[in-house]
Design a protein around this motif. Structure first.
Motif, PDB file in Angstrom:
ATOM      1  N   LYS A 196      26.505  18.438 -29.335  1.00 43.77           N
ATOM      2  CA  LYS A 196      27.891  18.661 -29.777  1.00 43.77           C
ATOM      3  C   LYS A 196      28.194  20.156 -29.825  1.00 43.77           C
ATOM      4  N   LEU A 197      27.231  20.926 -30.343  1.00 46.62           N
ATOM      5  CA  LEU A 197      27.386  22.376 -30.441  1.00 46.62           C
ATOM      6  C   LEU A 197      27.489  22.998 -29.050  1.00 46.62           C
ATOM      7  N   THR A 198      26.615  22.584 -28.153  1.00 40.76           N
ATOM      8  CA  THR A 198      26.611  23.117 -26.791  1.00 40.76           C
ATOM      9  C   THR A 198      27.909  22.804 -26.053  1.00 40.76           C
ATOM     10  N   ARG A 199      28.438  21.604 -26.268  1.00 45.26           N
ATOM     11  CA  ARG A 199      29.707  21.206 -25.622  1.00 45.26           C
ATOM     12  C   ARG A 199      30.919  21.850 -26.279  1.00 45.26           C
ATOM     13  N   LYS A 200      30.699  22.508 -27.446  1.00 44.32           N
ATOM     14  CA  LYS A 200      31.800  23.065 -28.236  1.00 44.32           C
ATOM     15  C   LYS A 200      32.754  21.951 -28.661  1.00 44.32           C
ATOM     16  N   ALA A 217      24.806  34.356 -23.259  1.00 45.95           N
ATOM     17  CA  ALA A 217      23.560  34.070 -23.980  1.00 45.95           C
ATOM     18  C   ALA A 217      23.462  32.583 -24.300  1.00 45.95           C
ATOM     19  N   MET A 218      22.263  32.052 -24.260  1.00 42.33           N
ATOM     20  CA  MET A 218      22.048  30.621 -24.472  1.00 42.33           C
ATOM     21  C   MET A 218      22.509  30.137 -25.849  1.00 42.33           C
ATOM     22  N   ALA A 259      34.017  36.980 -33.817  1.00 41.35           N
ATOM     23  CA  ALA A 259      33.101  36.412 -32.833  1.00 41.35           C
ATOM     24  C   ALA A 259      32.354  35.199 -33.372  1.00 41.35           C
ATOM     25  N   ARG A 260      31.829  35.322 -34.541  1.00 39.62           N
ATOM     26  CA  ARG A 260      31.143  34.223 -35.226  1.00 39.62           C
ATOM     27  C   ARG A 260      31.087  34.616 -36.696  1.00 39.62           C
ATOM     28  N   PRO A 261      32.052  34.164 -37.476  1.00 43.90           N
ATOM     29  CA  PRO A 261      32.108  34.610 -38.874  1.00 43.90           C
ATOM     30  C   PRO A 261      30.817  34.319 -39.630  1.00 43.90           C
ATOM     31  N   GLY A 273      30.935  31.124 -27.253  1.00 43.56           N
ATOM     32  CA  GLY A 273      31.391  31.605 -25.957  1.00 43.56           C
ATOM     33  C   GLY A 273      31.970  33.010 -26.015  1.00 43.56           C
ATOM     34  N   TYR A 274      31.718  33.723 -27.102  1.00 44.73           N
ATOM     35  CA  TYR A 274      32.211  35.095 -27.247  1.00 44.73           C
ATOM     36  C   TYR A 274      31.677  35.937 -26.106  1.00 44.73           C
TER      37      TYR A 274
END
Length: 176
Positions: free
Chosen positions: A81-85, A113-114, A157-159, A119-120
């Motif tokens: 789920k995380l990988t598919r966003k 980056a993996m 980018a990623r809080p 996706g930032y």
């Protein structure tokens, strides 16, 4: 970071009520308020180190007209789920075992980056990450790292919700 620097970053002002008032104002401009809340699902792994911060996040979001619902997932479901966003809000833990910024930056923030799940991608940040990695002067490197952290916070980018500090002693002769 030096103690005065984090409070200059978006979302890190130590005056929590001032930050909440600003957030409520932004939400009101978007049409939300005390009588109309934004509904979101907060997805995360169904493990305490993930789930507990997600519950705290949901509680804090209530202060700014956001009603969150927890979606706890088995690990076998979470990573795809995380990988598919495939989430509205996804709470993930990012950690590194090394006291060095390289693993965190290269694994989580550089373009492609993996583990850059959001996706930032910012070429300027990638250059800064390379520059800090190549810098041998510790003080100069710290300043570059702080500039990167400021840029990542400004870009949302990623809080970062919290920093966990853990220490273990594994030496067999250490007692008491």
């Amino acid at each position: 970071m030096p103690p005065d620097l984090p409070k200059t970053l978006p979302g890190y002002d130590p005056d929590v009520e001032k930050s909440r008032a600003r957030a409520r104002s932004l939400m009101e401009k978007l049409g939300y308020g005390p009588d109309k809340h934004l509904a979101v699902t907060v997805s995360t792994r169904n493990l305490a180190p993930y789930r507990d911060p997600a519950v705290i996040l949901i509680d804090q979001l209530k202060e700014i007209y956001v009603d969150g619902v927890l979606d706890p997932l088995d690990t076998t479901q979470w990573h795809p789920k995380l990988t598919r966003k495939d989430y509205a809000v996804g709470l993930n833990i990012t950690e590194t075992a090394v006291d060095d910024p390289d693993p965190a930056f290269y694994e989580n923030y550089v373009c492609g980056a993996m583990r850059n799940y959001t996706g930032y991608c910012n070429a300027e940040v990638d250059k800064m990450v390379d520059a800090q990695s190549e810098e041998s002067d510790v003080e100069k490197r710290k300043h570059i790292v702080w500039a990167i952290e400021k840029k990542l916070a400004s870009d949302d980018a990623r809080p970062i919700l919290f920093y966990d500090r853990v220490a273990n002693c594994w030496h067999p002769k250490s007692r008491g």
